[in-house]
Scaffold this active site. Structure first.
Site, PDB file in Angstrom:
ATOM      1  N   ARG A 227       0.832  -1.202   0.000  1.00 50.18           N
ATOM      2  CA  ARG A 227       0.000   0.000   0.000  1.00 50.18           C
ATOM      3  C   ARG A 227       0.867   1.252   0.000  1.00 50.18           C
ATOM      4  O   ARG A 227       2.041   1.233   0.362  1.00 50.18           O
ATOM      5  CB  ARG A 227      -0.914   0.017   1.228  1.00 50.18           C
ATOM      6  CG  ARG A 227      -1.984  -1.060   1.210  1.00 50.18           C
ATOM      7  CD  ARG A 227      -2.943  -0.897   2.378  1.00 50.18           C
ATOM      8  NE  ARG A 227      -2.337  -1.304   3.660  1.00 50.18           N
ATOM      9  CZ  ARG A 227      -2.135  -0.482   4.672  1.00 50.18           C
ATOM     10  NH1 ARG A 227      -2.455   0.812   4.581  1.00 50.18           N
ATOM     11  NH2 ARG A 227      -1.595  -0.924   5.793  1.00 50.18           N
ATOM     12  N   HIS A 228       0.279   2.378  -0.393  1.00 49.31           N
ATOM     13  CA  HIS A 228       0.953   3.668  -0.342  1.00 49.31           C
ATOM     14  C   HIS A 228       0.477   4.404   0.908  1.00 49.31           C
ATOM     15  O   HIS A 228      -0.714   4.374   1.238  1.00 49.31           O
ATOM     16  CB  HIS A 228       0.621   4.494  -1.587  1.00 49.31           C
ATOM     17  CG  HIS A 228       1.519   5.678  -1.783  1.00 49.31           C
ATOM     18  ND1 HIS A 228       1.439   6.817  -1.013  1.00 49.31           N
ATOM     19  CD2 HIS A 228       2.531   5.891  -2.669  1.00 49.31           C
ATOM     20  CE1 HIS A 228       2.356   7.684  -1.415  1.00 49.31           C
ATOM     21  NE2 HIS A 228       3.032   7.148  -2.410  1.00 49.31           N
ATOM     22  N   PRO A 229       1.368   5.060   1.625  1.00 47.77           N
ATOM     23  CA  PRO A 229       0.959   5.721   2.876  1.00 47.77           C
ATOM     24  C   PRO A 229       0.100   6.961   2.677  1.00 47.77           C
ATOM     25  O   PRO A 229      -0.588   7.385   3.598  1.00 47.77           O
ATOM     26  CB  PRO A 229       2.290   6.099   3.525  1.00 47.77           C
ATOM     27  CG  PRO A 229       3.232   6.239   2.379  1.00 47.77           C
ATOM     28  CD  PRO A 229       2.815   5.190   1.403  1.00 47.77           C
TER      29      PRO A 229
END
Length: 394
Positions: A227-229
């Site tokens: 995932r991307h933060p």
């Protein structure tokens, strides 16, 4: 056509990866790189598996196109020959621990005396200053110390290194950039300088959003898998028959994505209409998207997303990369002949319109260019050459 760095003479005292990667980049762009190796065994990576035709595929891929000479720098004759090479070089690159060049008799001050315009480039684990400068480092150690492993992997219980030796590779890349900048400065000043690049510095420099997030919030980032933060949905998702990557990078793409997966009703929902809200409600959003994507095959989704210009892609294996039409079209896998065998290597990622770069040839066998350099460039006589060889100097 001429390559962009033709005419530059690089004296390469590096071994294994960080330094050789730097000089490989310079060689691919046209510089003449003379690799100085120990007479017994040469670069350590010559023994790294796997082997192709009895030679290291690892060594071949990082040292392609270079010239190899052997030189025992622990002998007086070897030091004298190195001095003569330094006098002719534009750049000297090494990746010893700080202090080794000094113990060999070649601190930077000595290099300046021999050749005031030389660009002396040192790649090391921790650089030439700071309390850890004398420590030995390898890629795994640096990835751990830099914080990179603390944000890589499925969760905080399983810190993970990147699959490629990125600490070495970024260090080599930054060293190459530093050399080019120093050469540009030399054009106006006429003076050389030292370029000091550390693996740890290089890894800290590429932490990008992790540094920004901690600076802004005071909370140390943790690994979150794929995932991307700061962006959602931006992750790996399961489909009916596999997994794909999807990157919904802005609200316009979000609108198209909702329609593509048949969930138009969530497009303008207060929980999901903007990226900050989607990140805030990520768990609920992931559940909705995951249910929708498991209804069709990976290929069906990728075809749909491609038509709508929604960034997406399959998870390729290295074997898949070898047949990828985009990789092939960009000449990023190249056959390099080596002793009658074609060795597949990564191509040159920088494309020039007027001065194209390219792999100059295969990696050299140990000492392959001794005669060319010692007799041709330095002008030794045949008897001098043979005498040095008998003494084990070359």
């Amino acid at each position: 056509m001429a390559k962009p760095l033709e005419g530059l003479f690089i004296l390469d005292l590096t071994r294994v990866l960080a330094g050789p990667f730097c000089t490989m980049l310079l060689c691919d762009m046209g510089a003449t790189v003379v690799k100085v190796e120990r007479p017994e065994g040469g670069d350590d990576s010559r023994s790294f598996s796997p082997m192709i035709g009895g030679e290291s595929a690892y060594f071949m891929s990082i040292n392609r196109g270079k010239k190899s000479i052997t030189l025992n720098l622990k002998t007086a004759e070897g030091k004298t020959l190195l001095e003569r090479l330094i006098e002719k070089a534009d750049v000297l690159v090494e990746n010893f621990k700080p202090g080794v060049m000094g113990r060999l008799g070649f601190p930077y001050e000595r290099l300046q005396e021999l050749n005031p315009s030389i660009i002396y480039t040192s790649s090391s684990g921790f650089g030439h200053s700071g309390p850890m400068s004398s420590r030995t480092a390898y890629d795994l150690i640096i990835q751990g110390l830099s914080g990179m492993m603390s944000i890589t992997g499925p969760d905080k219980e399983h810190p993970t290194k990147a699959g490629s030796s990125i600490a070495d590779i970024f260090c080599g890349t930054f060293a190459c950039i530093g050399i080019l900048a120093a050469l540009h400065n030399r054009e106006s000043s006429g003076e050389g300088q030292m370029v000091d690049v550390a693996m740890l510095d290089s890894m800290v420099a590429v932490l990008e959003n992790a540094i920004a997030r901690y600076s802004a919030t005071g909370k140390a980032p943790e690994p979150i898998g794929n995932r991307h933060p700061s962006i959602a949905p931006f992750a790996t998702f399961e489909t009916l028959d596999g997994q794909i990557n999807i990157a919904v990078g802005n609200d316009a793409i979000w609108q198209k994505f909702c329609r593509a997966i048949g969930r138009e009703e969530i497009c303008d929902h207060p929980k999901f209409s903007t990226n900050p809200e989607r990140v805030k409600n990520l768990e609920e959003l992931t559940d909705i998207v995951s249910v929708a994507l498991r209804s069709r095959s990976s290929q069906q989704w990728l075809e749909t997303f491609q038509k709508l210009d929604i960034p997406s892609g399959r998870l390729s294996s290295i074997a898949d990369v070898f047949s990828d039409p985009q990789v092939i079209a960009r000449e990023m896998l190249v056959d390099v002949p080596h002793n009658g065998i074609n060795v597949k290597m990564p191509g040159v990622p920088i494309k020039f319109s007027a001065t194209p770069a390219g792999i100059a040839g295969p990696a050299p066998v140990l000492g392959e260019h001794n005669r060319e350099i010692f007799l041709g460039l330095l002008g030794l006589s045949q008897s001098e050459f043979e005498g040095l060889r008998e003494k084990g100097v070359i």
